[in-house]
Design a protein around this motif. Sequence first.
Motif, short mmCIF file in Angstrom:
data_model
loop_
_atom_site.label_atom_id
_atom_site.label_comp_id
_atom_site.label_asym_id
_atom_site.label_seq_id
_atom_site.Cartn_x
_atom_site.Cartn_y
_atom_site.Cartn_z
N LEU A 43 -19.50 -23.47 70.66
CA LEU A 43 -20.02 -22.61 71.72
C LEU A 43 -19.42 -21.21 71.62
O LEU A 43 -20.11 -20.20 71.83
N PHE A 44 -18.14 -21.13 71.30
CA PHE A 44 -17.47 -19.84 71.14
C PHE A 44 -18.10 -19.05 70.00
O PHE A 44 -18.34 -17.83 70.13
N VAL A 45 -18.37 -19.72 68.89
CA VAL A 45 -18.98 -19.03 67.74
C VAL A 45 -20.38 -18.54 68.09
O VAL A 45 -20.76 -17.41 67.74
N LEU A 46 -21.15 -19.35 68.80
CA LEU A 46 -22.50 -18.94 69.19
C LEU A 46 -22.47 -17.69 70.06
O LEU A 46 -23.23 -16.73 69.83
N THR A 47 -21.63 -17.68 71.07
CA THR A 47 -21.56 -16.52 71.95
C THR A 47 -21.00 -15.30 71.23
O THR A 47 -21.43 -14.17 71.49
N PHE A 48 -20.08 -15.52 70.29
CA PHE A 48 -19.53 -14.40 69.52
C PHE A 48 -20.60 -13.76 68.66
O PHE A 48 -20.73 -12.53 68.62
N VAL A 49 -21.39 -14.58 67.97
CA VAL A 49 -22.48 -14.06 67.14
C VAL A 49 -23.48 -13.31 67.99
O VAL A 49 -23.97 -12.23 67.62
N MET A 50 -23.82 -13.86 69.15
CA MET A 50 -24.77 -13.20 70.02
C MET A 50 -24.24 -11.86 70.52
O MET A 50 -24.98 -10.86 70.60
N ASN A 51 -22.95 -11.79 70.82
CA ASN A 51 -22.37 -10.52 71.27
C ASN A 51 -22.34 -9.49 70.14
O ASN A 51 -22.55 -8.30 70.39
N VAL A 52 -22.10 -9.94 68.91
CA VAL A 52 -22.12 -9.01 67.78
C VAL A 52 -23.52 -8.43 67.60
O VAL A 52 -23.69 -7.22 67.39
N ILE A 53 -24.53 -9.29 67.70
CA ILE A 53 -25.91 -8.81 67.58
C ILE A 53 -26.23 -7.83 68.71
O ILE A 53 -26.88 -6.80 68.50
N SER A 54 -25.76 -8.13 69.91
CA SER A 54 -26.05 -7.25 71.05
C SER A 54 -25.38 -5.89 70.87
O SER A 54 -25.96 -4.85 71.23
#
Length: 316
Positions: free
Chosen positions: A293-304
């Motif tokens: 879950l941490f990796v998913l949110t981190f990737v999403m924040n990088v894209i944002s």
Amino acid sequence: MTAPAAKPAAGTGSRSLRQAHPRYAEQLVKALLMIAALVSVATTIGIVIALIPPTVDFFQRVGVWEFLSGTVWTALFAEPEYGVLPLLAATLLITGIAVAVAIPVGLGAAIYLSEYAHPRTRKLLKPTLEVLAGIPTVVYGFFALAFVTPRLQDWWPFGGDGPEIKNALSAGLVMGVMIVPTIASLAEDAMAAVPRSLRDGAYALGSGRRTVAVRVVVPAALSGIVAAFVLGISRAIGETMIVLIAAGARPDLSWNPLHEMQTMTAFIAGAASGDVSTASFEYKTIFAVGAYLFVLTFVMNVISIRLVRKYREVYE
């Protein structure tokens, strides 16, 4: 005639002024802001450090591919299976329902508050809207279970059995209501930062209020609006109590929102508050799911962040 006084050397006056009147309050505020930034970074590092050792132990016994591609999740059963796809599918489905509710409602509310509402109306409505963000999420969960689900069952117009007692649809709808204030408030702040001269120029060319709002203000504030969307989505993905109470704890790989299902956060909360021993291997599954879950949110924040930088507008 008296000779004019000699001018001080460049920069001498400002240096002497700073030396004579040091700004202790400004230095204190700067130090507090630095401490706040360091605490945020240290917290993130601490989370990563706490997740890594149990996650590594977990993947020494369970293959990464088995974890990512497996379709059965029975981690706490006598014959365990560790496929995380059911938890991921439930998380994405409920988040998608919440986003489908929150983005149009939140963006519409932001446009109204920024472009249509009278200043007095804005001062009244915006704090009232933000009150929703302060309601405990456990209240939203019980509201979804005790009010929304029975109404869906009573008014279900499509035939069949309708929603189950615990289902993804009611959890997603209520979660969307929960994140509306976040999206609306941040998007309205971004629109309010658009210079008035852009609006005046559009009005001078004969544009109406709707055209100015949609064609001028929204594109100019797009970076802030995207940031509001991402923050709302991140909050939806990480929400626990609503999905734990209203969506259920059955990890089935199903895309039917009428069925009971279990999200990643619901599994973490349920397993951590259950009877699982902290020294057992089953307990380490919590950290594996949390790391995912941490990796998913981190990737999403990088894209944002990339999107925000791409569409950022700088005004003088």
